[in-house]
Design an enzyme around this catalytic site. Structure first.
Site, short mmCIF file in Angstrom:
data_model
loop_
_atom_site.label_atom_id
_atom_site.label_comp_id
_atom_site.label_asym_id
_atom_site.label_seq_id
_atom_site.Cartn_x
_atom_site.Cartn_y
_atom_site.Cartn_z
N TYR A 53 32.80 -10.76 13.43
CA TYR A 53 33.21 -10.17 14.26
C TYR A 53 34.36 -9.56 13.04
O TYR A 53 35.59 -9.35 12.67
CB TYR A 53 34.42 -10.13 15.56
CG TYR A 53 33.36 -10.93 16.46
CD1 TYR A 53 32.10 -10.89 16.34
CD2 TYR A 53 34.23 -11.77 17.51
CE1 TYR A 53 31.31 -11.73 17.43
CE2 TYR A 53 33.92 -11.91 18.62
CZ TYR A 53 32.01 -12.01 17.93
OH TYR A 53 30.92 -12.35 19.45
N HIS A 128 27.08 -19.88 16.91
CA HIS A 128 26.90 -18.54 17.41
C HIS A 128 25.49 -18.26 17.88
O HIS A 128 25.21 -17.33 18.84
CB HIS A 128 26.92 -17.34 16.48
CG HIS A 128 27.24 -16.58 16.41
ND1 HIS A 128 28.48 -15.63 16.00
CD2 HIS A 128 27.10 -15.57 17.94
CE1 HIS A 128 28.65 -14.36 16.87
NE2 HIS A 128 28.14 -14.33 17.89
N SER A 208 29.59 -9.62 26.97
CA SER A 208 29.21 -8.49 27.52
C SER A 208 29.05 -8.35 29.17
O SER A 208 28.36 -7.96 29.92
CB SER A 208 27.56 -8.39 26.63
OG SER A 208 28.06 -8.04 25.27
N PRO A 209 29.92 -9.19 29.54
CA PRO A 209 30.03 -9.11 31.58
C PRO A 209 30.22 -7.63 31.65
O PRO A 209 30.22 -7.88 32.88
CB PRO A 209 30.87 -9.73 31.93
CG PRO A 209 32.32 -9.49 30.66
CD PRO A 209 31.51 -9.61 29.60
N LEU A 210 30.52 -6.29 30.83
CA LEU A 210 30.68 -5.62 32.33
C LEU A 210 29.28 -4.28 31.33
O LEU A 210 29.11 -2.97 31.82
CB LEU A 210 31.76 -4.74 31.55
CG LEU A 210 33.06 -5.62 32.20
CD1 LEU A 210 34.41 -4.48 31.71
CD2 LEU A 210 32.60 -5.69 34.00
N GLY A 212 28.62 -4.16 28.34
CA GLY A 212 28.26 -2.87 26.49
C GLY A 212 29.01 -2.26 26.45
O GLY A 212 28.60 -1.64 27.92
#
Length: 286
Positions: A53, A128, A208-210, A212
């Protein structure tokens, strides 16, 4: 906040995803640290990061360093906070994402993560992303070595399919504790992995539960079951999305990314939102 389990550790059922604070479009450092502090103030005890990141090739681990700084500068006790990081993804600095699941890379990656996080043992270390040039079992086998050495407390995998999850559990001798895959109202193909995790007693960390950044803004659409539930409960559509994910299985732990304090504070409120069975059914069918 209500709690869920990762291995033998209890964490708040809504975590914090660190990626937006360190990649393209990231906020300044002060705002990012304020976001982590707001999460901790709201009861978040799971922070997910990764050495990849970052933006430039010379700033590997940008988010890990930021998380470590935020934890050190917060006024409360952080001994109960689980920091989960990942290795095996690489950003060469040209905007692309590549993979390296070799033993040499993963061994070097975990050493870098230990140094940046300022710890002697990483709470949860995750492979990852599968590397098509390296056998899956070989990459996961590095996690087994790290567990045996005590370098990491728990091991997880990310972006894995059901067969890979089962193989990872075998390679790790039953010590796999979590799977981190994408899952949201807009991306439901990981439903099969959630079923496998439920069956095996593994935590499923939904990233990314929303939906992205490209999808999050559409959660405010006035049409559909999400919007109807949001109006019915007087909450944000984001809270409904997270509550729906929590209702899929007791092993699901959403880790919404955030780059503003207000975003994670709103997300945490999903822990208090109860969706009726007929609402969940309606959202499942949408």
């Amino acid at each position: 906040m209500k709690q869920r389990r990762i291995g033998d550790v209890e964490v708040g059922e809504i975590g914090l995803g660190g990626m937006p604070m360190s990649i393209e479009g990231r906020p300044d450092r002060a705002q990012a640290i304020a976001t982590v502090h707001a999460a901790l103030d709201a009861g978040v005890t799971l922070i997910d990061t990764a050495d990849s990141y970052h933006v430039r090739a010379d700033e590997v681990g940008h988010n890990e360093s930021l998380v470590a700084e935020a934890l050190a500068s917060w006024g409360g006790d952080t001994s109960h906070v689980l920091v989960a990081t990942k290795g095996g993804h690489v950003r060469p600095g040209d905007g692309s994402w590549t993979v390296d699941g070799s033993r040499e890379h993963l061994r070097a990656a975990v050493e870098g993560s230990l140094r940046r996080l300022g710890v002697e043992q990483i709470g949860l270390y995750q492979f990852h992303r599968p590397d098509p040039t390296v056998p899956w079992g070989e990459s996961v086998g590095v996690l087994a070595e790290l567990l045996d050495e005590g370098t990491i407390r728990m091991a997880g995998v990310s972006n894995a399919n059901p067969a890979q999850i089962r193989e990872a559990q075998q390679v790790l001798g039953g010590r796999l504790v979590s799977v981190q895959n994408q899952f949201s109202p807009y991306f439901r193909s990981s439903a099969q992995e959630i079923r496998v995790c439920t069956e095996m007693g593994l935590a499923f960390l939904a990233y990314s539960p929303l939906g992205g950044s490209s999808r999050a803004s559409t959660l405010g659409d006035t049409r559909g079951a999400l919007a109807r539930s949001a109006v019915r409960h007087g909450v944000s559509p984001q809270q409904v999305a997270l509550a729906w994910e929590l209702a899929q299985s007791p092993v699901v732990i959403p880790i919404p990314g955030a780059s503003r304090p207000g975003s994670i504070v709103d997300s945490v409120k999903a822990s208090d939102l109860h969706l009726a069975p007929d609402e969940v059914t309606e959202l499942n069918a949408e």
